[in-house]
Design an enzyme around this catalytic site. Structure first.
Site, PDB file in Angstrom:
ATOM      1  N   LEU A  10       4.970   6.706  11.968  1.00 34.92           N
ATOM      2  CA  LEU A  10       6.256   6.000  12.023  1.00 34.92           C
ATOM      3  C   LEU A  10       6.267   4.740  11.165  1.00 34.92           C
ATOM      4  CD1 LEU A  10       7.058   6.321  15.840  1.00 34.92           C
ATOM      5  CD2 LEU A  10       7.876   7.738  13.956  1.00 34.92           C
ATOM      6  N   GLN A  12       5.674   2.441   7.439  1.00 31.94           N
ATOM      7  CA  GLN A  12       6.409   2.440   6.162  1.00 31.94           C
ATOM      8  C   GLN A  12       6.098   3.682   5.337  1.00 31.94           C
ATOM      9  OE1 GLN A  12       5.220  -0.583   3.338  1.00 31.94           O
ATOM     10  NE2 GLN A  12       7.094  -0.363   2.115  1.00 31.94           N
ATOM     11  N   TYR A 142      -8.897  -7.227   6.909  1.00 34.58           N
ATOM     12  CA  TYR A 142      -8.274  -6.008   6.379  1.00 34.58           C
ATOM     13  C   TYR A 142      -9.114  -5.442   5.243  1.00 34.58           C
ATOM     14  CZ  TYR A 142      -4.516  -3.276   4.095  1.00 34.58           C
ATOM     15  OH  TYR A 142      -3.758  -2.281   3.515  1.00 34.58           O
TER      16      TYR A 142
HETATM   17  N1  LIG Z   1       2.407  -0.348   2.752  1.00 37.18           N
HETATM   18  C1  LIG Z   1       1.579  -0.821   1.806  1.00 37.18           C
HETATM   19  O1  LIG Z   1       2.003  -1.596   0.933  1.00 37.18           O
HETATM   20  C2  LIG Z   1       0.134  -0.383   1.777  1.00 37.18           C
HETATM   21  C3  LIG Z   1      -0.657  -0.699   0.674  1.00 37.18           C
HETATM   22  C4  LIG Z   1      -1.998  -0.325   0.647  1.00 37.18           C
HETATM   23  C5  LIG Z   1      -2.523   0.412   1.707  1.00 37.18           C
HETATM   24  N2  LIG Z   1      -1.745   0.714   2.775  1.00 37.18           N
HETATM   25  C6  LIG Z   1      -2.363   1.441   3.888  1.00 37.18           C
HETATM   26  O2  LIG Z   1      -1.622   2.593   4.230  1.00 37.18           O
HETATM   27  C7  LIG Z   1      -1.687   2.816   5.644  1.00 37.18           C
HETATM   28  C8  LIG Z   1      -0.273   2.908   6.186  1.00 37.18           C
HETATM   29  O3  LIG Z   1       0.418   1.727   5.839  1.00 37.18           O
HETATM   30  P1  LIG Z   1       1.920   1.435   6.287  1.00 37.18           P
HETATM   31  O4  LIG Z   1       2.452   0.460   5.309  1.00 37.18           O
HETATM   32  O5  LIG Z   1       2.666   2.694   6.532  1.00 37.18           O
HETATM   33  O6  LIG Z   1       1.648   0.648   7.650  1.00 37.18           O
HETATM   34  P2  LIG Z   1       2.676   0.304   8.821  1.00 37.18           P
HETATM   35  O7  LIG Z   1       2.196  -0.940   9.471  1.00 37.18           O
HETATM   36  O8  LIG Z   1       4.077   0.362   8.345  1.00 37.18           O
HETATM   37  O9  LIG Z   1       2.437   1.552   9.809  1.00 37.18           O
HETATM   38  C9  LIG Z   1       1.257   1.717  10.517  1.00 37.18           C
HETATM   39  C10 LIG Z   1       1.565   2.584  11.719  1.00 37.18           C
HETATM   40  O10 LIG Z   1       0.353   2.713  12.481  1.00 37.18           O
HETATM   41  C11 LIG Z   1       0.695   2.685  13.842  1.00 37.18           C
HETATM   42  N3  LIG Z   1      -0.476   2.278  14.620  1.00 37.18           N
HETATM   43  C12 LIG Z   1      -0.995   1.031  14.765  1.00 37.18           C
HETATM   44  N4  LIG Z   1      -2.062   1.075  15.580  1.00 37.18           N
HETATM   45  C13 LIG Z   1      -2.238   2.379  15.940  1.00 37.18           C
HETATM   46  C14 LIG Z   1      -3.157   3.064  16.759  1.00 37.18           C
HETATM   47  N5  LIG Z   1      -4.142   2.405  17.412  1.00 37.18           N
HETATM   48  N6  LIG Z   1      -3.040   4.406  16.903  1.00 37.18           N
HETATM   49  C15 LIG Z   1      -2.049   5.079  16.256  1.00 37.18           C
HETATM   50  N7  LIG Z   1      -1.113   4.484  15.485  1.00 37.18           N
HETATM   51  C16 LIG Z   1      -1.220   3.149  15.334  1.00 37.18           C
HETATM   52  C17 LIG Z   1       1.851   1.701  13.951  1.00 37.18           C
HETATM   53  O11 LIG Z   1       2.623   1.936  15.117  1.00 37.18           O
HETATM   54  C18 LIG Z   1       2.619   1.991  12.652  1.00 37.18           C
HETATM   55  O12 LIG Z   1       3.668   2.925  12.867  1.00 37.18           O
HETATM   56  C19 LIG Z   1      -2.519   1.657   6.220  1.00 37.18           C
HETATM   57  O13 LIG Z   1      -3.859   2.060   6.331  1.00 37.18           O
HETATM   58  C20 LIG Z   1      -2.412   0.594   5.147  1.00 37.18           C
HETATM   59  O14 LIG Z   1      -3.530  -0.269   5.154  1.00 37.18           O
HETATM   60  C21 LIG Z   1      -0.421   0.341   2.837  1.00 37.18           C
END
Ligand SMILES: NC(=O)c1ccc[n+]([C@@H]2O[C@H](COP(=O)([O-])OP(=O)(O)OC[C@H]3O[C@@H](n4cnc5c(N)ncnc54)[C@H](O)[C@@H]3O)[C@@H](O)[C@H]2O)c1
Length: 317
Positions: A10, A12, A142
């Site tokens: 759910l 981003q 992180y």
């Molecule tokens: N969005 C970015 O710009 C970006 C950039 C580099 C890497 N990433 C990596 O991509 C991945 C996803 O990023 P995102 O932007 O979608 O993050 P986000 O914060 O939008 O979504 C993360 C989701 O994980 C869920 N979550 C948190 N703890 C949890 C748990 N214990 N069990 C199950 N679900 C849990 C949250 O409810 C949330 O829906 C992450 O590992 C992030 O580090 C994202």
């Protein structure tokens, strides 16, 4: 046939990756899972959903066994800025969750996608055109978990033959689900505030240059990497990928080409500025281009045009 589990579905990235995977492999073959429950009308609707905490080994085992999952996209996690507020929780979820998902992948012979980040680099990394293999001494919890995660994925591949693959994603810009508390969130917020108020107060300084990518490119990169011929993958975890590098001032200039009365000012948040200052300002993604044909479609002008037109269509004026 692919039978897929997406953790953190759910968030981003999951909000756009899940529909793309369902479109490609069939809705019933993609199980969306998250710690949160989906709000009515969430983009992940239209296929199975499981309430799943990625730090609970038995729950992951149960879901993977019940659906016969053979590929896991592990997106659940805590992002960089939130991680600095709660470092212990960030380590528990980011490292503890990955370890448990890897264990289940080992037991059930699943392939695994793990998103690393530009945050896996630190202040001693060469900042410009950061090579695929470089110094990785990050100063955020992180980043520490991302480096450890890259290494742990490599280890599970070498030691247990688990097919792990990963990308060092830059800041992701999108308009479906809001970002979850990262250092690059400003590049999304700016668009909403520009359309709503013609004004944005940025928490990073005007000249803070970081790598970014538009969500359609990020979703395509993830799927292309997972479909790539493993014989060609020398790096697996984790490929540098990028699409554009810009500063808040440059993004504001680009937005102003469409909204001439848009104004930006700056109220620097020292925590997020320090994180941004410790990260590269541009990655060298030669390995991804050579090993699985990575090529971004959106640069800064194309992304800006598309973001504004998509948001105009959905936001009340
Ligand atoms: N969005 C970015 O710009 C970006 C950039 C580099 C890497 N990433 C990596 O991509 C991945 C996803 O990023 P995102 O932007 O979608 O993050 P986000 O914060 O939008 O979504 C993360 C989701 O994980 C869920 N979550 C948190 N703890 C949890 C748990 N214990 N069990 C199950 N679900 C849990 C949250 O409810 C949330 O829906 C992450 O590992 C992030 O580090 C994202």
């Amino acid at each position: 046939m692919e039978q897929i589990l997406v953790t953190g579905a759910l968030g981003q990235i999951g909000s756009e990756l899940v529909p793309a995977l369902r479109e490609r492999y069939g809705a019933e073959r993609v199980v969306a899972a998250d710690l949160r429950m989906p709000p009515a009308g969430a983009p992940g609707e239209g296929g199975p959903f499981e309430h799943l905490d990625c730090t609970h080994l038995r729950d992951i085992q149960e879901v993977v066994g019940r659906y016969g999952v053979n590929t896991i996209y592990h997106l659940a996690g805590i992002l960089s800025a939130v991680g600095e507020e709660r470092p212990q929780v960030a380590w528990h979820v980011n490292m503890g969750g990955l370890y448990r998902v890897l264990e289940v992948a080992r037991e059930h012979r699943c392939a695994l996608f793990f998103p690393s980040s530009i945050g896996a680099f630190g202040p001693t990394t060469p900042r410009h055109h950061t090579p695929q293999e470089s110094v990785q001494r990050p100063t955020t919890i992180y980043g520490v978990a991302k480096v450890a995660g890259e290494l742990l994925c490599d280890y599970y591949t070498q030691r247990f033959g688990v097919d792990t693959r990963g990308l060092r994603l830059p800041g992701i810009i999108s308009h479906v689900a809001p970002p979850g508390g990262g250092t690059t969130d400003y590049a999304v917020d700016l668009f909403y505030q520009a359309l709503r108020h013609r004004h944005y107060t940025c928490f990073l300084g005007p000249d803070t240059c970081l790598d970014m990518m538009y969500m359609p490119d990020a979703v395509r990169a993830i799927i292309e990497l997972m479909e790539a011929d493993p014989a060609r993958l020398r790096h697996r975890n984790a490929f540098n990928v990028t699409a554009m590098s810009f500063t808040p001032a440059q993004l504001a200039d680009e937005v102003r080409k469409h909204l001439p009365d848009f104004a930006i000012d700056y109220q620097v948040d020292p925590v997020r500025q320090a994180i941004a200052d410790s990260w590269p300002d541009s990655l060298d993604d030669t390995a991804a281009r050579a090993e699985w044909g990575w090529a971004p479609a959106f640069d800064l002008p194309a992304m800006t045009r598309d973001m504004l037109s998509k948001l105009r269509a959905t936001m009340p004026s």
